[in-house]
Design an enzyme around this catalytic site. Structure first.
Site, PDB file in Angstrom:
ATOM      1  CB  THR A 110      -1.040  -0.069   1.153  1.00 58.16           C
ATOM      2  OG1 THR A 110      -1.922   1.045   1.042  1.00 58.16           O
ATOM      3  CG2 THR A 110      -0.391  -0.067   2.523  1.00 58.16           C
ATOM      4  CE  LYS A 117      -1.775   0.287  -3.491  1.00 61.19           C
ATOM      5  NZ  LYS A 117      -3.188   0.445  -3.844  1.00 61.19           N
ATOM      6  CG  ASN A 129      -3.113  -4.648  -5.037  1.00 65.21           C
ATOM      7  OD1 ASN A 129      -2.876  -5.212  -6.103  1.00 65.21           O
ATOM      8  ND2 ASN A 129      -4.179  -4.927  -4.303  1.00 65.21           N
ATOM      9  CG  ASP A 156      -5.529  -1.675  -5.719  1.00 63.38           C
ATOM     10  OD1 ASP A 156      -5.926  -2.260  -4.688  1.00 63.38           O
ATOM     11  OD2 ASP A 156      -4.472  -1.040  -5.772  1.00 63.38           O
ATOM     12  CB  ALA A 200      -3.899  11.995 -13.142  1.00 65.23           C
ATOM     13  CB  ALA A 260      -5.753   5.386  -6.929  1.00 65.26           C
ATOM     14  NE  ARG A 291      -3.624  19.386  -7.131  1.00 67.45           N
ATOM     15  CZ  ARG A 291      -3.312  19.069  -5.898  1.00 67.45           C
ATOM     16  NH1 ARG A 291      -3.913  19.662  -4.884  1.00 67.45           N
ATOM     17  NH2 ARG A 291      -2.412  18.146  -5.637  1.00 67.45           N
ATOM     18  CG  LEU A 303      -4.566  18.973 -18.830  1.00 70.15           C
ATOM     19  CD1 LEU A 303      -5.846  18.142 -18.748  1.00 70.15           C
ATOM     20  CD2 LEU A 303      -4.788  20.201 -19.716  1.00 70.15           C
ATOM     21  CE1 TYR A 317      -9.060   1.657   3.021  1.00 68.33           C
ATOM     22  CE2 TYR A 317      -9.786   1.633   5.309  1.00 68.33           C
ATOM     23  CZ  TYR A 317      -8.824   1.376   4.351  1.00 68.33           C
ATOM     24  OH  TYR A 317      -7.626   0.845   4.739  1.00 68.33           O
ATOM     25  N   GLY A 329     -15.284   3.106  -0.418  1.00 74.17           N
ATOM     26  CA  GLY A 329     -13.947   2.560  -0.574  1.00 74.17           C
ATOM     27  C   GLY A 329     -13.706   1.279   0.205  1.00 74.17           C
TER      28      GLY A 329
HETATM   29  P1  ATR Z   1      -1.990   7.434  -5.865  1.00 77.13           P
HETATM   30  O1  ATR Z   1      -0.853   6.853  -6.642  1.00 77.13           O
HETATM   31  O2  ATR Z   1      -2.305   6.739  -4.590  1.00 77.13           O
HETATM   32  O3  ATR Z   1      -3.203   7.634  -6.711  1.00 77.13           O
HETATM   33  P2  ATR Z   1      -0.834  10.100  -6.058  1.00 77.13           P
HETATM   34  O4  ATR Z   1       0.007   9.720  -7.213  1.00 77.13           O
HETATM   35  O5  ATR Z   1      -0.237  10.892  -4.936  1.00 77.13           O
HETATM   36  O6  ATR Z   1      -1.485   8.851  -5.324  1.00 77.13           O
HETATM   37  O7  ATR Z   1      -2.104  10.886  -6.637  1.00 77.13           O
HETATM   38  C1  ATR Z   1      -2.943  11.639  -5.843  1.00 77.13           C
HETATM   39  C2  ATR Z   1      -3.985  12.301  -6.734  1.00 77.13           C
HETATM   40  O8  ATR Z   1      -4.823  13.106  -5.922  1.00 77.13           O
HETATM   41  C3  ATR Z   1      -3.412  13.207  -7.795  1.00 77.13           C
HETATM   42  O9  ATR Z   1      -4.232  13.110  -8.932  1.00 77.13           O
HETATM   43  C4  ATR Z   1      -3.532  14.592  -7.142  1.00 77.13           C
HETATM   44  O10 ATR Z   1      -3.591  15.651  -8.070  1.00 77.13           O
HETATM   45  P3  ATR Z   1      -2.225  16.239  -8.742  1.00 77.13           P
HETATM   46  O11 ATR Z   1      -1.788  15.238  -9.763  1.00 77.13           O
HETATM   47  O12 ATR Z   1      -2.646  17.523  -9.337  1.00 77.13           O
HETATM   48  O13 ATR Z   1      -1.266  16.383  -7.601  1.00 77.13           O
HETATM   49  C5  ATR Z   1      -4.843  14.425  -6.440  1.00 77.13           C
HETATM   50  N1  ATR Z   1      -5.092  15.349  -5.319  1.00 77.13           N
HETATM   51  C6  ATR Z   1      -4.609  15.275  -4.064  1.00 77.13           C
HETATM   52  N2  ATR Z   1      -5.089  16.264  -3.300  1.00 77.13           N
HETATM   53  C7  ATR Z   1      -5.917  16.993  -4.100  1.00 77.13           C
HETATM   54  C8  ATR Z   1      -6.734  18.156  -3.893  1.00 77.13           C
HETATM   55  N3  ATR Z   1      -6.801  18.758  -2.698  1.00 77.13           N
HETATM   56  N4  ATR Z   1      -7.444  18.617  -4.931  1.00 77.13           N
HETATM   57  C9  ATR Z   1      -7.371  18.005  -6.144  1.00 77.13           C
HETATM   58  N5  ATR Z   1      -6.642  16.906  -6.387  1.00 77.13           N
HETATM   59  C10 ATR Z   1      -5.919  16.407  -5.391  1.00 77.13           C
END
Ligand code: ATR
Length: 281
Positions: free
Chosen positions: A66, A70, A91, A107, A134, A137, A158, A160, A224, A245
């Protein structure tokens, strides 16, 4: 009872002490009468590779992996399943007797199982799908829905550029949107999945225009803890059907258990109630 033949598996992450996985797997082990145990491993990022490589040969049957390991887990594996490769994340690691490590990703199966259980009429191929986020997950979710027949997946992030990367990797059925285009991306969707880390206990919720989704859209949050995130609470207030979740967590644990212990979990164990109790619900 722990014996000389007890088959060991576990979950590795940081932090790990609040993981639900030991509760699920040990309840299934007990009900199935398997001589096995499933434990949490707290490992630092610096120690992760040495830890995993040290388990080669099968003294531990396998690990769930986790946050935040990952991607690193995938890189340490010798054999990678197609779905783990598509998700660019593992995972599940299985330690083979020949010293090899197999990486898998369950997952996506967990996500589809959660929808099947909590939104039984949902058909991923029937309407466009919107995924917020993005990271790994979100990428895994897009890959899972593609494999389940989805033809129009909108990844909204957020940043793009990260969404565009997923679209480029997964093909023309996946398109990228910025958060400012979320309302447009939510139009006509059959489901909206929050795969961002926003909504985790202690973090600010996500400001997404949920009202732009059709009234029938199923709204899901991968987080979750809390079980009803601000995102799901908002969806419920709008009357949208929701998927949580915890259903996904249990859904990914089922094939993980099979990978470690060679059999599917026994029926009739109410692991959801056990997990909810552990969450204080
Ligand atoms: P994981 O691999 O577990 O999915 P990650 O790579 O850290 O974790 O991705 C977290 C996601 O949550 C990203 O899409 C992040 O957006 P950015 O790519 O712009 O960083 C998004 N995220 C986290 N906090 C956010 C917030 N407050 N508002 C919008 N998006 C958020």
């Amino acid at each position: 009872m722990i014996t000389g033949a007890t088959r060991l598996a576990g979950v590795v992450g940081q932090p790990i002490s609040h993981s639900m996985s030991p509760i699920l797997h040990n309840a299934w082990l007990a009900a199935a009468g398997i001589d096995g145990v499933y434990v949490p491993f707290a490992v630092t990022p610096e120690a992760f590779a040495a830890f995993v490589n040290g388990l080669r040969g099968g003294s531990v049957a396998g690990l769930n992996v986790t946050v935040p390991f990952k991607t690193q887990a995938l890189a340490l594996a010798d054999t990678i399943t197609d779905r783990a490769r598509l998700a660019q994340a593992a995972n599940v690691l299985v330690f083979q007797e020949d010293g090899g490590i197999l990486a898998d990703n369950t997952d996506g199966l967990g996500l589809l199982a959660a929808f099947a259980q909590q939104a039984p009429g949902f058909d991923p191929a029937a309407a466009p799908l919107a995924i917020l986020g993005a990271g790994g997950a979100a990428r895994g979710a897009a890959a899972a829905f593609l494999s389940a027949g989805a033809t129009d997946i909108r990844v909204i992030n957020r940043t793009l550029a990260r969404a565009q990367e997923i679209a480029a990797d997964l093909g023309p059925a996946v398109r990228a949107y910025g958060l400012d285009q979320a309302a447009q991306a939510f139009e006509g969707v059959g489901a909206l999945i929050n795969a961002t880390s926003a909504g985790l206990s202690g973090s600010a919720g996500l400001d997404a225009p949920l009202a732009a989704t059709p009234s029938t859209a199923v709204v899901m949050d991968m987080v979750y803890k809390p079980l009803i995130t601000p995102f799901l609470a908002q969806a419920r207030a709008l009357g949208r059907p929701t998927v949580d979740g915890l259903a996904m967590l249990i859904g990914q644990a089922v094939p993980s258990f099979a990978a470690f212990y060679g059999q599917t979990p026994p029926p009739g164990v109410d692991v959801r109630t056990l997990a909810k109790q552990a969450l204080g619900l």
